[in-house]
Design a protein around this motif. Structure first.
Motif, PDB file in Angstrom:
ATOM      1  N   MET A   1      -1.183   7.489  -5.576  1.00 44.25           N
ATOM      2  CA  MET A   1      -0.074   6.495  -5.769  1.00 44.25           C
ATOM      3  C   MET A   1      -0.885   5.251  -4.864  1.00 44.25           C
ATOM      4  O   MET A   1      -0.975   4.004  -5.340  1.00 44.25           O
ATOM      5  CB  MET A   1       1.185   6.744  -5.172  1.00 44.25           C
ATOM      6  N   LEU A   2      -1.522   5.493  -3.852  1.00 46.92           N
ATOM      7  CA  LEU A   2      -2.177   4.405  -2.959  1.00 46.92           C
ATOM      8  C   LEU A   2      -3.327   4.058  -3.961  1.00 46.92           C
ATOM      9  O   LEU A   2      -3.523   2.701  -4.025  1.00 46.92           O
ATOM     10  CB  LEU A   2      -2.732   5.104  -1.649  1.00 46.92           C
ATOM     11  N   LYS A   3      -3.959   4.533  -4.605  1.00 44.15           N
ATOM     12  CA  LYS A   3      -5.137   4.035  -5.423  1.00 44.15           C
ATOM     13  C   LYS A   3      -4.390   3.236  -6.567  1.00 44.15           C
ATOM     14  O   LYS A   3      -5.126   2.109  -6.802  1.00 44.15           O
ATOM     15  CB  LYS A   3      -6.022   5.276  -5.977  1.00 44.15           C
ATOM     16  N   GLU A   4      -3.654   3.661  -7.013  1.00 41.79           N
ATOM     17  CA  GLU A   4      -2.758   2.827  -8.166  1.00 41.79           C
ATOM     18  C   GLU A   4      -2.535   1.398  -7.480  1.00 41.79           C
ATOM     19  O   GLU A   4      -2.654   0.430  -8.124  1.00 41.79           O
ATOM     20  CB  GLU A   4      -1.470   3.521  -8.712  1.00 41.79           C
ATOM     21  N   LEU A   5      -1.537   1.525  -6.413  1.00 43.59           N
ATOM     22  CA  LEU A   5      -1.149   0.550  -5.570  1.00 43.59           C
ATOM     23  C   LEU A   5      -2.450  -0.408  -5.205  1.00 43.59           C
ATOM     24  O   LEU A   5      -2.025  -1.634  -5.382  1.00 43.59           O
ATOM     25  CB  LEU A   5      -0.426   0.784  -4.462  1.00 43.59           C
ATOM     26  N   GLN A   6      -3.482   0.238  -4.909  1.00 44.58           N
ATOM     27  CA  GLN A   6      -4.744  -0.710  -4.433  1.00 44.58           C
ATOM     28  C   GLN A   6      -5.365  -1.472  -5.808  1.00 44.58           C
ATOM     29  O   GLN A   6      -5.403  -2.546  -5.873  1.00 44.58           O
ATOM     30  CB  GLN A   6      -5.779   0.149  -3.945  1.00 44.58           C
ATOM     31  N   ALA A   7      -5.262  -0.663  -6.915  1.00 44.56           N
ATOM     32  CA  ALA A   7      -5.715  -1.343  -8.150  1.00 44.56           C
ATOM     33  C   ALA A   7      -5.099  -2.486  -8.710  1.00 44.56           C
ATOM     34  O   ALA A   7      -5.027  -3.703  -8.863  1.00 44.56           O
ATOM     35  CB  ALA A   7      -5.687  -0.418  -9.127  1.00 44.56           C
ATOM     36  N   ALA A   8      -3.483  -1.978  -8.562  1.00 41.97           N
ATOM     37  CA  ALA A   8      -2.572  -3.189  -8.939  1.00 41.97           C
ATOM     38  C   ALA A   8      -2.792  -4.469  -7.905  1.00 41.97           C
ATOM     39  O   ALA A   8      -2.323  -5.659  -8.053  1.00 41.97           O
ATOM     40  CB  ALA A   8      -1.124  -2.626  -8.844  1.00 41.97           C
ATOM     41  N   HIS A   9      -2.863  -3.976  -6.600  1.00 43.04           N
ATOM     42  CA  HIS A   9      -2.956  -5.067  -5.289  1.00 43.04           C
ATOM     43  C   HIS A   9      -4.331  -6.091  -6.036  1.00 43.04           C
ATOM     44  O   HIS A   9      -4.139  -7.300  -5.653  1.00 43.04           O
ATOM     45  CB  HIS A   9      -3.051  -4.436  -4.234  1.00 43.04           C
ATOM     46  N   ILE A  10      -5.237  -5.454  -6.264  1.00 44.25           N
ATOM     47  CA  ILE A  10      -6.462  -6.046  -6.706  1.00 44.25           C
ATOM     48  C   ILE A  10      -6.141  -7.028  -7.803  1.00 44.25           C
ATOM     49  O   ILE A  10      -6.605  -8.153  -7.881  1.00 44.25           O
ATOM     50  CB  ILE A  10      -7.846  -5.162  -6.781  1.00 44.25           C
ATOM     51  N   SER A  11      -5.589  -6.289  -8.994  1.00 41.32           N
ATOM     52  CA  SER A  11      -5.196  -7.215  -9.984  1.00 41.32           C
ATOM     53  C   SER A  11      -4.351  -8.354  -9.663  1.00 41.32           C
ATOM     54  O   SER A  11      -4.599  -9.704  -9.961  1.00 41.32           O
ATOM     55  CB  SER A  11      -4.480  -6.249 -11.006  1.00 41.32           C
ATOM     56  N   LEU A  12      -3.333  -8.137  -8.844  1.00 38.63           N
ATOM     57  CA  LEU A  12      -2.545  -9.250  -8.452  1.00 38.63           C
ATOM     58  C   LEU A  12      -3.176 -10.236  -7.494  1.00 38.63           C
ATOM     59  O   LEU A  12      -2.802 -11.577  -7.594  1.00 38.63           O
ATOM     60  CB  LEU A  12      -1.272  -8.435  -7.742  1.00 38.63           C
ATOM     61  N   THR A  13      -4.017  -9.747  -6.755  1.00 38.80           N
ATOM     62  CA  THR A  13      -4.847 -10.906  -5.809  1.00 38.80           C
ATOM     63  C   THR A  13      -5.852 -11.633  -6.785  1.00 38.80           C
ATOM     64  O   THR A  13      -5.576 -12.851  -6.486  1.00 38.80           O
ATOM     65  CB  THR A  13      -5.814  -9.892  -4.702  1.00 38.80           C
TER      66      THR A  13
END
Length: 740
Positions: A702-714
């Motif tokens: 979940m953390l990796k998914e959230l990190q990828a989503a975080h990067i995309s959102l960033t």
């Protein structure tokens, strides 16, 4: 308060004290113990549940180290009252382990031996262990022996006396205790202390020390020096002085026991036969039989029975008792027998016929002593003296064989049966000797005794083991013909009825001598008829003459001949010669018939005597074989005892090893339990760890998914920011342009 209520109250007080050991409960228990002192002995030791629970509870309270000395002393005082009774003493030993309880009390107070409780326990133990073998496996016995060996040298005379008396009891006839004492490191110092006590000013202490030394050292080098030919005569004189002039029954009992034990050594028994003052000492000892104390008389008779085990001493005892000959007394004069106590023989008759409520050992010892004396007197010059005493004794013994009163208590009935059985053994004891026939069989009293004995056996044959077999075997004995024929032709109705009842039992038996009995009855009737004819012709007054045997027949023959001759001489002047010749021929014919019958009886008796001699020879041979086997068995028993002691030591070592292994095993089990608990905890932690690890993996995904989503959102936010800045710049520029 009745006995049941008293026992229930006592048991309740014991339970309350065990649950709560307060001063109040202790006081209440002590009051109930004082009340229970009046409870009868047979109630406490009857084997019932309630008395047994009370006794067990009292033992438990007394053996508890936390119990006060006052309460413990009260319990010991209560139970010490029963130490004088044989059955109660045995129950205290075997069922309740009273000896172990007292030994544990002494062990708990070993640091303060001057305490009154310790002395009380020692005194009670001395009474309790007298003439009783203590169980070697009882608790604290080894500690008790060590305590006694240590404190025989105490400065307190009462402690010394109690320790010596108790040690004498424990050592006597107990090889295991003797071996344990000899294995102690301070045994030599103990021996020296005992030897020093031989010069003590108290005779009781001297006797105790001698008793212990004889038990421990009689067959060793120390004992051979103490009891050698030089010193033994002084020991004999000391023992006899204490026996006759001792300072109490206790000292006299131990002195007699000491001499009895010494007599078992053949060398010392031979020394006693050569003791020059033995006759005087024996006469003084026999004088104690006139004492009214049954315990003293019983102990004296025990000593005399022991002396009779040596042939030379038995002859001396027999001469001392049976000379001068006892006077004849009429039947039923039992008070006269008791009043005339100037002769030992009459004193023995008194103790044989003593009441049943007295000590049982007294009349039993008297019967055993009389049996020994008659065995000796039969083949000696004292036969005539013994004959008069036998007639007196049989008159008294006949009363003892009568049926007991059914209203008597169970204990008295039991004692009556035991004494009656011993009386029968006593009557049978000398019957193997042929001269007893001339002593007893011609006596009407003996016939009465035999019939009474058979009547008693008939009543008891269903209740006692092997009694029925013995009863029927006796009935088929040819020697029963004489008493049965005498009773059948008796003038006494009771004797005839008893004989008929016995004959009813005996007639169906296969080997019953019915033909001989018929001939004997016919002969008795013929004798009575001829005697009555002679009596009528000689004088109007006639006496009932008893039917005699062997020795009387010749006398009767001569007497009858003299009567015939005298009658003919007196009538020769008044009658014709032919009538005289007819009477004379009739008399001679009767006498010839009688002579032939007497000859037949004499031949039968000679045959019986030859058979008796053969049986005596067989008996002597069998006895010699039995004695040889007994010696062999004694040797085997001694070897077995020694092996048993070795095995016991080995067993104790194994038991210690087993205890140690049990302790190690218990520790390992406890350690294993702890390890199992750790393993269980480890399993629980492992499960928790796996759960957390799964959750961790899910969280990491979940953390990796959230990190990828975080990067995309960033990135989107950066693009929006740049767009926003561009728009903002354009807006500002538009505003500036408008302002310009």
């Amino acid at each position: 308060m009745d006995v049941s209520t008293c026992l229930k109250s006592l048991l309740l007080a014991i339970r309350q004290y065990r649950n709560n050991r307060s001063a109040l409960n202790a006081s209440q228990l002590q009051k109930h113990i004082e009340v229970s002192e009046n409870i009868y002995l047979w109630v406490l030791f009857s084997g019932q549940v309630l008395p047994s629970e009370c006794l067990s509870g009292l033992m438990e309270v007394a053996g508890d180290p936390n119990t006060s000395h006052a309460l413990t002393g009260s319990i010991i005082s209560l139970l010490a009252q029963f130490a004088s009774d044989g059955e109660a003493k045995e129950a205290l030993h075997s069922s309740y382990n009273f000896t172990g309880t007292l030994a544990s009390i002494i062990h708990c107070n070993r640091s303060t031996p001057e305490e009154p409780l310790v002395l009380q326990c020692l005194n009670v133990l001395q009474r309790l262990t007298y003439s009783v073998r203590t169980q070697h496996c009882a608790s604290h016995i080894h500690e008790l022996i060590s305590f006694l060996m240590q404190h025989v040298q105490s400065s307190n005379d009462d402690i010394v006396k109690a320790c010596l008396g108790l040690m004498a009891n424990l050592c006597r006839h107990d090889i295991s205790v003797q071996s344990h004492i000899k294995s102690q490191s301070n045994v030599k110092a103990f021996y020296r202390a005992l030897i020093n006590f031989l010069g003590h000013n108290r005779l009781t202490v001297v006797v105790f020390a001698l008793s212990i030394l004889s038990s421990l050292t009689l067959n060793e080098e120390v004992g051979q020096k103490l009891f050698n030919a030089k010193n033994i005569h002084q020991t004999f004189q000391l023992i006899f002085n204490i026996t006759v002039n001792g300072d109490g029954t206790l000292t006299r009992n131990y002195a007699v026991d000491l001499l009895v034990d010494l007599m078992k050594n053949p060398k010392i028994a031979d020394y006693l036969t050569k003791y020059k003052h033995l006759s005087v000492c024996l006469a003084e000892v026999l004088g104690l039989l006139h004492n009214k104390d049954p315990d003293t008389a019983s102990k004296v008779m025990e000593l005399l029975v022991s002396l009779c085990s040596v042939p030379v001493l038995r002859k001396l005892v027999c001469e001392t008792v049976l000379r001068p000959p006892a006077p004849r007394l009429q039947p039923g004069t039992r008070k006269c027998v008791q009043a005339r106590g100037s002769e030992p023989s009459l004193a023995l008759v008194h103790w044989v016929t003593s009441p049943l409520d007295g000590p049982e050992q007294c009349y039993m010892q008297a019967l055993s002593l009389l049996a020994e004396l008659f065995e000796e007197a039969i083949d000696s010059s004292l036969c005539s003296s013994a004959q008069s005493f036998v007639e007196l004794l049989l008159q008294e013994v006949l009363v003892l064989l009568q049926s007991p009163d059914s209203t008597e208590g169970e204990q008295l009935l039991k004692k009556h049966c035991l004494r009656a059985g011993r009386v029968v053994d006593f009557l049978n004891c000398p019957s193997k000797k042929k001269k007893v026939v001339s002593l007893c069989i011609s006596s009407q009293v003996c016939s009465k005794v035999i019939l009474k004995t058979l009547e008693l056996m008939s009543h008891l044959r269903q209740q006692m083991p092997d009694m029925e077999t013995s009863f029927y075997r006796i009935l088929q004995d040819q020697r029963m013909v004489t008493p049965l024929s005498l009773a059948m032709t008796s003038n006494c109705r009771e004797h005839v009825q008893v004989a008929l009842s016995i004959l009813f039992e005996a007639a169906p038996l296969p080997d019953f001598p019915s033909v001989i009995l018929g001939d004997s009855i016919a002969a008795n009737n013929a004798y009575r008829q001829k005697d009555s004819e002679l009596s009528i012709r000689s004088s109007p007054a006639s006496e009932d003459v008893n039917v005699p045997t062997s020795g009387w027949h010749a006398c009767f023959f001569c007497f009858s001949s003299n009567v015939v001759v005298s009658q003919l001489q007196e009538k020769v002047k008044d009658v014709h010669m032919s009538e005289i010749i007819d009477v004379y021929e009739q008399k001679l014919s009767a006498l010839a018939c009688k002579e032939s019958r007497l000859q037949d009886l004499l031949e039968a008796k000679a045959l019986a005597l030859s058979q008796a001699d053969r049986l005596i020879a067989q008996y002597c041979c069998q006895r010699a074989q039995a004695e040889a086997e007994a010696r062999k068995l004694a040797s085997l028993l001694k070897d077995t005892e020694r092996k048993k002691e070795d095995l016991q030591t080995e067993l104790n070592d194994h038991l210690l090893e087993v205890e140690r292994l049990k302790s190690d095993s218990q520790q390992l089990l406890e350690h294993n339990g702890r390890l199992q608990e750790v393993a269980d905890q480890h399993q629980e932690l492992k499960g928790t760890y796996n759960q957390l690890l799964t959750r961790y993996d899910k969280s990491e995904g979940m953390l990796k998914e959230l990190q990828a989503a975080h990067i995309s959102l960033t990135q989107q936010a950066e693009g929006l920011r740049k767009t926003n800045e561009g728009l903002k710049f354009q807006q500002e520029r538009s505003v500036f342009e408008m302002m310009d």
